[in-house]
Design a protein around this motif. Sequence first.
Motif, short mmCIF file in Angstrom:
data_model
loop_
_atom_site.label_atom_id
_atom_site.label_comp_id
_atom_site.label_asym_id
_atom_site.label_seq_id
_atom_site.Cartn_x
_atom_site.Cartn_y
_atom_site.Cartn_z
N ASP A 266 0.63 -1.13 -0.07
CA ASP A 266 -0.05 -0.12 0.05
C ASP A 266 0.93 1.14 -0.24
OD1 ASP A 266 -2.11 -1.38 0.03
OD2 ASP A 266 -2.60 -1.42 2.20
N ALA A 267 1.94 1.15 0.70
CA ALA A 267 2.79 2.44 0.62
C ALA A 267 3.52 2.70 -0.37
CB ALA A 267 3.96 2.16 1.92
N THR A 268 3.70 1.55 -1.32
CA THR A 268 4.35 2.09 -2.66
C THR A 268 3.24 2.64 -3.58
OG1 THR A 268 5.62 -0.05 -2.50
CG2 THR A 268 5.29 0.88 -4.47
N LYS A 269 2.19 2.26 -3.45
CA LYS A 269 1.17 2.90 -4.38
C LYS A 269 0.94 4.32 -3.93
CE LYS A 269 -1.26 -0.73 -3.97
NZ LYS A 269 -2.35 -1.82 -3.91
N ARG A 270 0.75 4.41 -2.57
CA ARG A 270 0.46 5.81 -2.12
C ARG A 270 1.50 6.73 -2.34
NH1 ARG A 270 -2.49 2.89 2.35
NH2 ARG A 270 -0.49 2.96 3.63
N ARG A 271 2.91 6.38 -2.30
CA ARG A 271 3.68 7.42 -2.71
C ARG A 271 3.77 7.85 -3.96
NH1 ARG A 271 8.52 4.01 1.02
NH2 ARG A 271 7.26 4.22 2.93
N TYR A 272 3.35 6.78 -4.84
CA TYR A 272 3.43 7.14 -6.23
C TYR A 272 2.32 8.29 -6.61
CZ TYR A 272 2.96 7.20 -11.18
OH TYR A 272 2.84 7.58 -12.39
N ASP A 273 1.40 7.90 -6.01
CA ASP A 273 -0.03 8.81 -5.79
C ASP A 273 0.15 9.96 -5.55
OD1 ASP A 273 -1.58 6.61 -6.76
OD2 ASP A 273 -2.50 6.39 -4.97
N GLY A 274 1.04 10.35 -4.46
CA GLY A 274 1.27 11.52 -4.13
C GLY A 274 2.41 12.44 -4.95
N PHE A 275 3.10 11.41 -5.34
CA PHE A 275 4.24 12.22 -6.31
C PHE A 275 3.46 12.48 -7.65
CE2 PHE A 275 6.78 10.62 -9.95
CZ PHE A 275 7.95 11.37 -9.84
N ALA A 276 2.87 11.68 -8.24
CA ALA A 276 2.02 12.03 -9.73
C ALA A 276 1.13 13.11 -9.66
CB ALA A 276 1.40 10.64 -10.23
N ALA A 277 0.41 13.11 -8.36
CA ALA A 277 -0.73 14.01 -8.20
C ALA A 277 0.09 15.46 -7.95
CB ALA A 277 -1.48 13.86 -6.91
N THR A 278 1.05 15.60 -7.42
CA THR A 278 1.88 16.83 -7.35
C THR A 278 2.46 17.50 -8.51
OG1 THR A 278 2.29 16.37 -4.86
CG2 THR A 278 3.64 18.01 -6.19
N LEU A 279 3.16 16.43 -9.35
CA LEU A 279 3.48 16.70 -11.01
C LEU A 279 2.29 17.21 -11.56
CD1 LEU A 279 5.88 14.01 -11.54
CD2 LEU A 279 6.54 16.41 -10.42
N ALA A 280 1.18 16.58 -11.33
CA ALA A 280 0.14 16.93 -12.49
C ALA A 280 -0.45 18.31 -12.17
CB ALA A 280 -1.13 15.83 -12.26
N GLU A 281 -0.28 18.62 -10.67
CA GLU A 281 -0.71 19.82 -10.54
C GLU A 281 0.06 21.22 -10.78
OE1 GLU A 281 -0.99 20.11 -6.14
OE2 GLU A 281 -2.59 18.84 -6.11
N ALA A 282 1.44 20.68 -11.23
CA ALA A 282 2.02 21.66 -11.82
C ALA A 282 2.34 21.38 -13.49
CB ALA A 282 3.63 21.45 -11.28
N GLY A 283 1.61 20.67 -13.91
CA GLY A 283 1.31 20.49 -15.20
C GLY A 283 2.49 19.83 -15.81
N VAL A 284 3.12 18.74 -15.07
CA VAL A 284 4.17 17.97 -15.46
C VAL A 284 3.79 16.64 -15.45
CG1 VAL A 284 6.56 17.32 -14.92
CG2 VAL A 284 5.77 19.78 -14.49
N GLU A 285 3.77 15.75 -16.65
CA GLU A 285 3.89 14.19 -16.55
C GLU A 285 4.98 13.80 -16.06
OE1 GLU A 285 1.10 12.26 -17.31
OE2 GLU A 285 0.04 14.30 -17.42
#
Length: 337
Positions: free
Chosen positions: A193-212
């Motif tokens: 679960d930790a692996t998926k949550r860490r990636y979710d937080g990482f990807a969501a923050t990039l997306a907020e900045a318009g970065v894939e």
Amino acid sequence: MKGERRATVRDVAARAGVSPGTVSKALNGTGQISEATRERIRAAAEEIDFRPNALARSVFERRSYTVGMITTDSFERFSVPVMLGAEDALGAGRISVFLCDSRGDPIRERHYVDVLLGRRVDGFIVTGRSSNRRPPLAGAGDVPVVYALTPSADEADCSVVVDDTTSGSVAAEHLLRIGRTRIAHVTGPDHFDATKRRYDGFAATLAEAGVEPTGNAMFGGWTEAWGRQATHILLRAHPEIDAIHYGSDLLARGGADALREVGRRIPEDVAITGTDNWELIAEGARPPLTSVDLRLADVGRVAAQRLLDAIEGRPHSGLEQVPCQLVVRASTDETAG
């Protein structure tokens, strides 16, 4: 002096003008007592050189002043910091901790529960090396239980955990702040679960900045070897990468080796961040590794405080997250030591 009578709780109570029960609560840091009364009792105890007798105290208050900690973390990488944090909180009340490693075996775990109940422990802290939910502790009866790092599957139980989602988010925020935009992610097995949550937080923050994210998340083992292999795969497919966030410090150390092997400078060409802030690894890395500190000792400390509340008749329930913190070092900061 030989034959001199040892001071008792009743002596302290008489000197301070309170009941023996109030003395016990004040000296153990429990109960609803004013600070002025607590200080008066401490002063009285010091004046007559009172030293509490643990056995007498446990009989008087019907408590053993011991707590059982059961872990499934045979490597002790995660349970030891949690235990040290718990001991810090419990030590103020002169409460001792029995640590038992169940090795993930339910039968062994139930045996330890029975043994610890036989010692009349006041409560249990249950921990492990995974943030995946686990079955509630079996056989504890009405003895309070708090889960630390590894939450209970029963949402009504009290569980204190790290904030894995934010750990991925703060790493991404930092990499964006230093001007990186081609950012990849290497992490552990996707069944954690930790692996998926860490990636979710990482990807969501990039997306907020318009970065894939650059490339797909690289899921694999929690090893240096996987960190090295995954980094080589990413660099072949995406040579433009200018930052990589790793789901653990061990992965980052392997990734740093891979970057050096292909002549990429850290952080000038590729900035890297890890997770765990395992000081032995992070400070010994070349260069020292920027890492997200999950504050495992604080997880143990908060869990112990919640258990003390439960022992005093004020139980907590639900999931409580302990904030994480980014520790910046030279792997993302050319000016760091």
